[in-house]
Design a protein around this motif. Sequence first.
Motif, PDB file in Angstrom:
ATOM      1  N   UNK A 163       0.821  -1.217   0.000  1.00  0.00           N
ATOM      2  CA  UNK A 163       0.000   0.000   0.000  1.00  0.00           C
ATOM      3  C   UNK A 163       0.854   1.267   0.000  1.00  0.00           C
ATOM      4  N   UNK A 164       1.862   1.241  -0.860  1.00  0.00           N
ATOM      5  CA  UNK A 164       2.809   2.350  -0.902  1.00  0.00           C
ATOM      6  C   UNK A 164       2.219   3.671  -1.325  1.00  0.00           C
ATOM      7  N   UNK A 165       1.099   3.659  -2.039  1.00  0.00           N
ATOM      8  CA  UNK A 165       0.498   4.904  -2.487  1.00  0.00           C
ATOM      9  C   UNK A 165      -0.599   5.390  -1.554  1.00  0.00           C
ATOM     10  N   UNK A 166      -0.868   4.641  -0.479  1.00  0.00           N
ATOM     11  CA  UNK A 166      -1.871   5.075   0.492  1.00  0.00           C
ATOM     12  C   UNK A 166      -1.289   6.155   1.405  1.00  0.00           C
ATOM     13  N   UNK A 167      -2.175   6.850   2.102  1.00  0.00           N
ATOM     14  CA  UNK A 167      -1.708   7.857   3.048  1.00  0.00           C
ATOM     15  C   UNK A 167      -0.904   7.225   4.180  1.00  0.00           C
ATOM     16  N   UNK A 168      -1.261   5.992   4.545  1.00  0.00           N
ATOM     17  CA  UNK A 168      -0.528   5.280   5.583  1.00  0.00           C
ATOM     18  C   UNK A 168      -0.129   3.910   5.056  1.00  0.00           C
ATOM     19  N   UNK A 169       1.048   3.790   4.456  1.00  0.00           N
ATOM     20  CA  UNK A 169       1.510   2.481   3.956  1.00  0.00           C
ATOM     21  C   UNK A 169       1.622   1.462   5.072  1.00  0.00           C
ATOM     22  N   UNK A 170       1.600   0.207   4.717  1.00  0.00           N
ATOM     23  CA  UNK A 170       1.637  -0.847   5.731  1.00  0.00           C
ATOM     24  C   UNK A 170       2.946  -0.825   6.515  1.00  0.00           C
ATOM     25  N   UNK A 171       2.812  -1.066   7.793  1.00  0.00           N
ATOM     26  CA  UNK A 171       3.966  -1.137   8.670  1.00  0.00           C
ATOM     27  C   UNK A 171       4.736  -2.429   8.396  1.00  0.00           C
ATOM     28  N   UNK A 172       6.069  -2.383   8.336  1.00  0.00           N
ATOM     29  CA  UNK A 172       6.844  -3.596   8.044  1.00  0.00           C
ATOM     30  C   UNK A 172       6.564  -4.750   8.998  1.00  0.00           C
ATOM     31  N   UNK A 173       6.319  -4.432  10.263  1.00  0.00           N
ATOM     32  CA  UNK A 173       6.054  -5.516  11.218  1.00  0.00           C
ATOM     33  C   UNK A 173       4.760  -6.228  10.883  1.00  0.00           C
ATOM     34  N   UNK A 174       3.750  -5.482  10.479  1.00  0.00           N
ATOM     35  CA  UNK A 174       2.493  -6.105  10.059  1.00  0.00           C
ATOM     36  C   UNK A 174       2.711  -6.998   8.847  1.00  0.00           C
ATOM     37  N   UNK A 175       3.525  -6.530   7.905  1.00  0.00           N
ATOM     38  CA  UNK A 175       3.809  -7.322   6.704  1.00  0.00           C
ATOM     39  C   UNK A 175       4.531  -8.604   7.083  1.00  0.00           C
ATOM     40  N   UNK A 176       5.478  -8.504   7.993  1.00  0.00           N
ATOM     41  CA  UNK A 176       6.187  -9.710   8.465  1.00  0.00           C
ATOM     42  C   UNK A 176       5.199 -10.732   8.995  1.00  0.00           C
ATOM     43  N   UNK A 177       4.233 -10.253   9.785  1.00  0.00           N
ATOM     44  CA  UNK A 177       3.241 -11.155  10.367  1.00  0.00           C
ATOM     45  C   UNK A 177       2.456 -11.865   9.272  1.00  0.00           C
ATOM     46  N   UNK A 178       2.009 -11.135   8.293  1.00  0.00           N
ATOM     47  CA  UNK A 178       1.245 -11.735   7.199  1.00  0.00           C
ATOM     48  C   UNK A 178       2.066 -12.798   6.475  1.00  0.00           C
ATOM     49  N   UNK A 179       3.330 -12.473   6.201  1.00  0.00           N
ATOM     50  CA  UNK A 179       4.169 -13.429   5.477  1.00  0.00           C
ATOM     51  C   UNK A 179       4.437 -14.666   6.323  1.00  0.00           C
TER      52      UNK A 179
END
Length: 782
Positions: A163-179
């Motif tokens: 979500x790089x073009x959103x006002x608040x891109x995803x936090x890396x820690x959240x992405x780690x959790x998903x992966x």
Amino acid sequence: MFDASFSGLLRRLRTEAGLTIEELAEASGVSVRGISDLERGLRTAPQRRTAAALAQGLDLGGQQRKLLLSTARAGRPQGEQDPAREDAGTAGGRTLPRDIEDFVGREAELARLKALAESSAGPGPCVVAVSGAPGAGKTMLALHAARLNADRFPDGQAMVDLRGMDDEPRDPTEVMTRILLALGVGEQDLADAGNAGRPALYQRALAKRRCLLLLDNAHNEEQVRPLLPTDGSSMVVVTSRRTLAGLGGVHRLPLAELSATEAAGLLRELIGIERSDREPGAVAEVAERCGHLPLALRVAGNWLATRSGWTVRRLADRLALEERRLDVLAAGDVRVSAAIDLSYRQLTSDAARTFRRLALIDGRDTGAPCVARLTGQTVPEAEDDLVELADAGLLTMEGGRYRLHDLVRLFAAARLRDEEPVEQANRARADMHRWLLETVVVAGRWYEPGYGGLPANWSGLVDLSTRDKARAWLQAEGRKWLAAFRASVAEGAHTLVVEVAESLHWFSDQWIFWGHWPEIYRTSAMSAHALRDPLLEATHVNYHAWALLVCEGRYQESAERAGEALRLAEGAGDATQRAWAHIYLAWALSELGDHDTAAGHNQRAAELFGTVGDLHGSLQALIAQAESLVEAGRAECAVVEATKGLDFTDRHRERLEPPIAALARISLHSLLGRAHGQLKHDREAVGHLRAAVDISRLQGNIARESRSLALLGGAYLSFGREQEARETFKRCLELGEYADPQSLVDARAHLDRLEGGQRATRTAVPHREAPGHTGFPQCCDT
């Protein structure tokens, strides 16, 4: 009464956290509608991946997290499979979205990604950064490549939208959790690690696996860097509109628009082969007006696919109107302009202003000095803005030039109309035009006799400190200063029009086949006429005669214009312009086969140039005489005259302008090569033509080099040296843009015959073989 259902538990935990549904949606990445359906019991329980995301969004830990996940698990029907756990365990998870069936093109990029996937089995992870403009198809390429190479990554594949073009891109820690969840890491392990320990758990998990991760739509390096594995043999493909230049040790894969063939192929897939084959021309036009941009092509293709009663021509005609093109390129909730707007809204105010002003520039690319003048900045300030635009995917950079995609330009023009007063934009354009033409005059005069250098008071934005730099700028910015020239013509700025055209007279020989010299000198002659100056008019009518003759081969029209210039010069009593008119008349008449009359004009030109002491003109008269003799088939006399010309050039070396002298040597060596060729003097012909090629290359004169190579190849053929002819014709064809079109055609024809095993004949540059003519002076006896 306590509600033990998942809906009740979720609602209670959200309320205790003090979050609205919208805020929880932002924190978890689960849609507002999805959370609402769960809390109202419309969905009994979410899949495990969604429940884990909600727990992350609620910042739950320990027992509360376990309670939420176990309640979700208990609410799912018996035997229902969680997509996040499909093929989990030792094989890891596979969470790639469905691939598209109509993927077209990108063969080179797919081949490179395949090679990198194969090589990633070695020690150390492989990271690829795919960057490109809005709508370039980065996500589609990455996903398609992932599907094609999935078998090489047995421990799992996962894709996450950052979500790089959103006002608040995803936090890396959240992405780690998903992966980690997608790859089958246990919920208890995640809970035990907590947020602080998540990065270490993430790195340990990837170090033990061979996985393929797609990190789509990255915001910046800071977001991506923690997500890159430090060990193991996984492959990570990151897509972003930004170049992510701050990431080290990555393979870079920039995406441009599709080729014309690929773009048409994608449209064929979308609207059907039979429908496309009925209107191939219209399909090509739609592809062109979409700028060969994948997103625009998909919008156009889907638009046609849902309107089966429409012809492709109907859409092509609608797209022809530039001011409406972006409005037409919309299908449902997908709009090309919206994709560009996401990048535009993230620009700084200075870069946004520069972006809008770029719509005022003619041509697809530009240099920083032109942008600086347009925006009123210094060159370094303009470069900073241009780099920001390039980093945002709105520009591409190559060799110090900045290129704007056609559809992005239309978006910039729309923003300019909406956000800046029209008077302000018009003033900026007019100021840029004035600066362009002022710079043209200074650059062009490097090639004019009597100038040879920068004016003492020159302090322009462009480095014109050498003749070569001046030529490079004139050619790089040709489309821009031509537009400025045309604007001056439309405004009736006759004095400026004549001054600009005059400054380019000798430079035009360096860029013969640019394509616009006949227009420039036709309009400058009209301006000279409007200024009521017969001598000035005679001068520019002569220039127009030259352009018709040399650039377009319109010999009869050139002879008529030269005759007009002669009458004007005689009326003005000017010997120099009379001499030039005789030169152009002789040249045109010789090409038309009237060698006797041409000889008389050449003789008269030589006399007049001698009378006024014009060395440059006298040299041209010698060349013209040798040319006429070669055309007439009088090779021995031509050798004598051309040799005189070389001797003249050497004798007056210090008084001749260097580029004019170099052009003369090219012409004289070419004429000597042709003359010796007629005499069957193999060694002499080849030697002179090679000299013409070498001088042309040293001068950077592509037009003359292509002609010389075509002549040299023809000479090789006439002497039976076919291998050398083949290599020479190939060199000619490699010159491409700005080469002599006829030389390219002839070289291709000869090469095709040679490659086909047929013996070719020498016709590289046609010339007339004719018996001797009594109109020539007895040159061989002098």
